[in-house]
Design an enzyme around this catalytic site. Structure first.
Site, PDB file in Angstrom:
ATOM      1  N   HIS A   1       0.802  -1.233   0.000  1.00  0.00           N
ATOM      2  CA  HIS A   1       0.000   0.000   0.000  1.00  0.00           C
ATOM      3  C   HIS A   1       0.826   1.271   0.000  1.00  0.00           C
ATOM      4  O   HIS A   1       0.250   2.359   0.065  1.00  0.00           O
ATOM      5  CB  HIS A   1      -0.924   0.046   1.212  1.00  0.00           C
TER       6      HIS A   1
ATOM      7  N   LYS B   1      -8.170  14.116   4.196  1.00  0.00           N
ATOM      8  CA  LYS B   1      -7.298  12.940   4.199  1.00  0.00           C
ATOM      9  C   LYS B   1      -6.343  13.093   5.374  1.00  0.00           C
ATOM     10  O   LYS B   1      -6.308  14.138   6.013  1.00  0.00           O
ATOM     11  CB  LYS B   1      -6.517  12.839   2.896  1.00  0.00           C
ATOM     12  N   ARG B   2      -5.574  12.042   5.662  1.00  0.00           N
ATOM     13  CA  ARG B   2      -4.554  12.202   6.693  1.00  0.00           C
ATOM     14  C   ARG B   2      -3.602  13.329   6.329  1.00  0.00           C
ATOM     15  O   ARG B   2      -3.405  13.619   5.157  1.00  0.00           O
ATOM     16  CB  ARG B   2      -3.774  10.890   6.872  1.00  0.00           C
TER      17      ARG B   2
ATOM     18  N   LYS C   1       1.127  14.542   0.957  1.00  0.00           N
ATOM     19  CA  LYS C   1      -0.227  14.881   0.498  1.00  0.00           C
ATOM     20  C   LYS C   1      -0.377  16.390   0.272  1.00  0.00           C
ATOM     21  O   LYS C   1      -1.344  16.847  -0.306  1.00  0.00           O
ATOM     22  CB  LYS C   1      -1.259  14.383   1.499  1.00  0.00           C
TER      23      LYS C   1
ATOM     24  N   THR D   1      -8.321   6.744  -2.326  1.00  0.00           N
ATOM     25  CA  THR D   1      -9.673   6.233  -2.525  1.00  0.00           C
ATOM     26  C   THR D   1     -10.672   7.368  -2.297  1.00  0.00           C
ATOM     27  O   THR D   1     -11.773   7.344  -2.851  1.00  0.00           O
ATOM     28  CB  THR D   1      -9.984   5.072  -1.569  1.00  0.00           C
TER      29      THR D   1
ATOM     30  N   LYS E   1     -14.240   8.693  -4.337  1.00  0.00           N
ATOM     31  CA  LYS E   1     -15.534   9.048  -3.732  1.00  0.00           C
ATOM     32  C   LYS E   1     -16.013  10.393  -4.257  1.00  0.00           C
ATOM     33  O   LYS E   1     -17.201  10.604  -4.512  1.00  0.00           O
ATOM     34  CB  LYS E   1     -15.406   9.072  -2.204  1.00  0.00           C
TER      35      LYS E   1
END
Ligand code: NBG
Length: 791
Positions: A349, A528-529, A534, A636, A640
């Site tokens: 992952h 998100k985290r 990110k 993911t 969505k």
């Protein structure tokens, strides 16, 4: 089931399970009674599914995962059983508000982020498809920490206590318990070895049925709770040592007490290794027990058992299964290794080096002495079979769990096309050379039941009105929306749905946070985290620059925006917490600026979780997927959003690449360097300095932070953060800034043509069918597990 029948069932559980009459029932009582009444409806299909797989002697999937981020279960179960209206009516008839009852359920946060939520979506899809499966994990007493913000805007963490109230969905199985040992000595006994641990805990099973769409099939999520074998030291108690008396219990329970709040770095804690072995060993024991009840020929194991290792956390499954087969059941060592491998598969992952688990050999030897020996033998066997190999399992006094997983798995998969190629060319390059057929791609997916049908009832109704029902379990059917999208009526209806979802969210933000947001503005969301890769800081830098430009030219034609953030940072991740701190302070300053108030608002509701995601995603216009290319394995959340009709601004990273191909490049705002370009960019040690020098806006935004504008004049507050950007910037925030800015202005331009925006958004929905986790699971069933659906 009719509303009346459900009402009776609720009343029965109120009385006999909760011990309350209607007049005295609290919201909690009502929720529990409804939960138990619904659970009763799940039991019958659950038994039926279990009997069917037993009778067919079918192969079963065992999905081993440290995390299952399942969120709330009641609304989902009611929906899957087709009882939403009946439940609504029954609860209302008993004088309660259905929404309040649903909202009373704690959000089961037994995971950190994408990895855990993926496992939850997979459970849903396996049940929907009739794939016989068990999810195996840990029943954490405390899930992911609760986040709040201090008055200075810093993240505060407190313990989460979802189990303080009874967990209505689970069945405790005190008779299904295994002793899991640690430490001790290994004695030779003929060809095999006998491991005598010097301490042990009891792994006790707790089962939650997972019902699929339309209640046709149900699988089991079996979570292990740790308990002491001798719960209580009576001698100590009798001598007055009350703390000592309870010590064994406290120590044992530690193992299932907390979820490690970190999804990417490995703390190297002994407790973590024990947690991993604890749930993996208990699950394997359970799997072999079930197998033996149906079959006595161990060579048949791979035809009956498919074990998926969700990341390296259950990687000890390799050596443990070899130990069970070789030491405990007398199978030859090489046969045991090959049999285990035929059962095992591994999903990678992430490529972040800090997340690829490595355990010091000394620790492994101390905690799992027999496993350490077996790992050495597995490594030696692999070397012997592949004399040209370079990659090893043991290296520099450490056990590399990624390599161990690879060697012990018959299939290894990445989670998006790009990620899988990077898995082949980077971390597992040498092993891929030796085993070119082993690595395959399985692009992640999301369950349309929770993420469209449940979370966005208005859009779901519009879809069903337009193309009929059935898309819930056949999401590619959304393509049938395309002709309708070319009609103004449909676009109006679609825009109306979005607008109502936004009004609801605006109201919630107003009530919950006291921030007034303009529901007409573009809702631009990054949830998100928090992690540097990110790049929430890229987003906030652009916000600062935008704020400056609006101030300078307030009457220009700006697209009004509400910038929404959500997410937690690992408590030990200092830089991520600084970014949170900065966002909160930028929000404070910008939201107080009267000049820009109608054009720019920043909202960062605390304690982002699955339930909040269900609230935010249906109301989003723009989805921020802006990671440094090559770093986000899949994502993911990105799926969505596009499914719910938000446009994406994103880099060519993870599943963004596939989303863009699906929805069409013209319906996606692309920016930034590619993964290869990022690597090349880093070759120049001055890449950030040059990027800052090139961009007036970026220079100003960084200087504004450094001037103390967002820290009450204290210029030192964000020194580490800006220093890092100026001198290191591994995640190439600066080098991608101008490209991000330009793409954001294209977003503005697109926003002004509202009808076309709606068209693009609707096309995102129509073309996201492939992103269903049903597609992903079908592909796992075919390519990895070799299992046919039972329905
Ligand atoms: C995460 C990745 C995401 C991916 C999910 C699910 C970990 C270790 N990895 O990009 O960062 O979508 O896994 O595959 O949590």
């Amino acid at each position: 089931m009719t509303a009346n029948a459900l009402r009776d069932a609720i009343l029965k559980h109120l009385e006999y399970s909760q011990g309350k009459d209607l007049a005295n029932a609290s919201l909690y009582d009502m929720r529990m009674a409804l939960t138990l009444a619904i659970r009763d409806k799940v039991v019958e299909p659950w038994f039926r599914a279990n009997r069917a797989s037993f009778q067919a002697q079918s192969k079963r999937v065992y999905y081993l995962s440290m995390e299952f981020l399942i969120g709330r279960l009641l609304e989902d179960a009611v929906m899957n059983l087709g009882l939403t209206e009946a439940a609504h009516e029954a609860v209302a008839g008993l004088g309660h508000n259905f929404r309040d009852v649903l909202d009373d359920e704690p959000d089961a946060a037994l995971g950190n982020g994408g990895l855990g939520r993926l496992a939850a979506c997979f459970l849903d899809s396996m049940s929907t498809l009739g794939c016989p499966a068990y999810g195996y994990g840990i029943r954490y007493e405390h899930g992911l920490f609760r986040q709040s913000f201090g008055p200075d805007g810093r993240q505060l963490e407190s313990a989460e206590d979802w189990l303080r109230q009874r967990h209505g969905w689970e069945f405790a199985r005190p008779d299904t318990a295994f002793q899991i040992g640690f430490g001790g000595i290994v004695a030779e006994s003929g060809r095999a070895a006998v491991w005598t641990p010097d301490n042990a805990v009891l792994a006790k099973a707790y089962d939650t049925p997972v019902i699929g769409w339309q209640g046709k099939w149900a699988n089991t999520l079996r979570l292990w709770g740790a308990e002491a074998i001798d719960a209580f030291d009576l001698d100590a108690f009798n001598s007055g040592d009350f703390t000592g008396a309870a010590a064994p219990e406290a120590l044992a329970r530690t193992i299932s007490r907390v979820l490690y709040p970190d999804d990417t770095t490995d703390q190297g804690k002994e407790l973590r290794l024990k947690q991993e072995f604890f749930f993996t060993a208990a699950s394997l024991r359970d799997i072999l027990r079930r197998f033996s009840s149906e079959c006595s020929d161990l060579s048949q194991l791979p035809n009956r058992v498919a074990i998926q290792m969700n990341d390296t956390h259950p990687a000890i499954a390799g050596p443990e299964l070899v130990r069970l087969l070789h030491d405990e059941r007398g199978m030859g060592f090489e046969t045991a290794v090959d049999t285990a491998r035929a059962c095992l598969a591994y999903t990678n992952h992430t490529l972040l080096p800090e997340a690829l688990e490595r355990w010091p050999e000394a620790l492994m030897t101390r905690v799992l002495p027999r496993h350490m020996q077996l790992i050495e033998r597995i490594d030696a066997l692999h070397a012997q079979r592949h004399p040209t190999r370079q990659a090893t399992i043991l290296e520099g006094g450490e056990v590399k769990m990624g390599e161990l997983s690879f060697v012990m798995a018959h299939k290894v998969n990445g989670v998006s096309a790009l990620h899988t190629e990077l898995v082949k060319s980077t971390v597992f390059n040498d092993l891929h050379r030796l085993h070119p057929e082993r690595i395959i791609n399985q692009t992640n997916g999301i369950t349309p039941r929770r993420w469209l049908k449940g979370a966005n009832p208005r859009l779901s109704a519009l879809i069903s009105d337009t193309i009929g029902s059935g898309w819930e379990a056949d999401l590619e059917r959304l393509r049938d929306l395309e002709p309708a999208i070319e009609t103004p009526e449909f676009r109006d209806a679609f825009a109306h749905v979005k607008s109502r979802n936004k009004s609801d969210l605006a109201q919630w933000i107003g009530q919950d946070m006291g921030i007034k947001v303009n529901p007409e503005a573009m809702f631009d969301v990054q949830i998100k985290r928090f992690h540097e890769y990110k790049r929430q800081h890229l987003n906030i830098l652009e916000i600062i620059a935008l704020w400056q430009e609006i101030r300078e030219n307030p009457t220009a034609n700006w697209a009004p925006r509400v910038k929404i953030f959500g997410g937690k940072a690992a408590p030990g991740y200092v830089m991520a917490k600084e970014i949170i701190h900065l966002i909160n302070n930028v929000a404070r300053v910008i939201n107080a600026d009267k000049l820009t108030r109608d054009l720019l608002t920043v909202a960062y509701p605390p304690n982002y979780n699955v339930t909040m995601a269900e609230r935010l995603i249906p109301a989003a216009d723009l989805s921020e997927q802006i990671s440094t290319a090559g770093k986000e394995a899949s994502g993911t959340g990105n799926m969505k959003f596009s499914l719910n009709g938000a446009l994406t601004i994103g880099t060519l990273d993870g599943a963004n690449v596939e989303i863009r191909e699906l929805v069409g490049a013209e319906n996606f705002f692309l920016f930034g360097m590619t993964a290869d370009e990022v690597v090349a960019c880093r070759q120049d040690p001055a890449h950030m300095a040059k990027a800052i020098a090139r961009s007036q806006r970026l220079t100003r935004a960084i200087e504004l932070i450094e001037s103390g504008t967002f820290s009450h004049g204290d210029a030192s507050t964000y020194r580490d953060l800006t220093h890092n950007l100026r001198t290191h910037d591994y995640f190439t925030v600066c080098a991608d800034f101008e490209s991000f800015w330009d793409a954001q202005r294209q977003v503005d331009q697109a926003w002004f043509d509202r009808d076309n925006w709606t068209r693009m958004a609707a096309l995102n929905t129509a073309r996201s069918g492939w992103l269903s986790s049903d597609r992903t699971i079908k592909s796992y069933m075919q390519d990895i597990w070799s299992i046919a659906p039972m329905i």
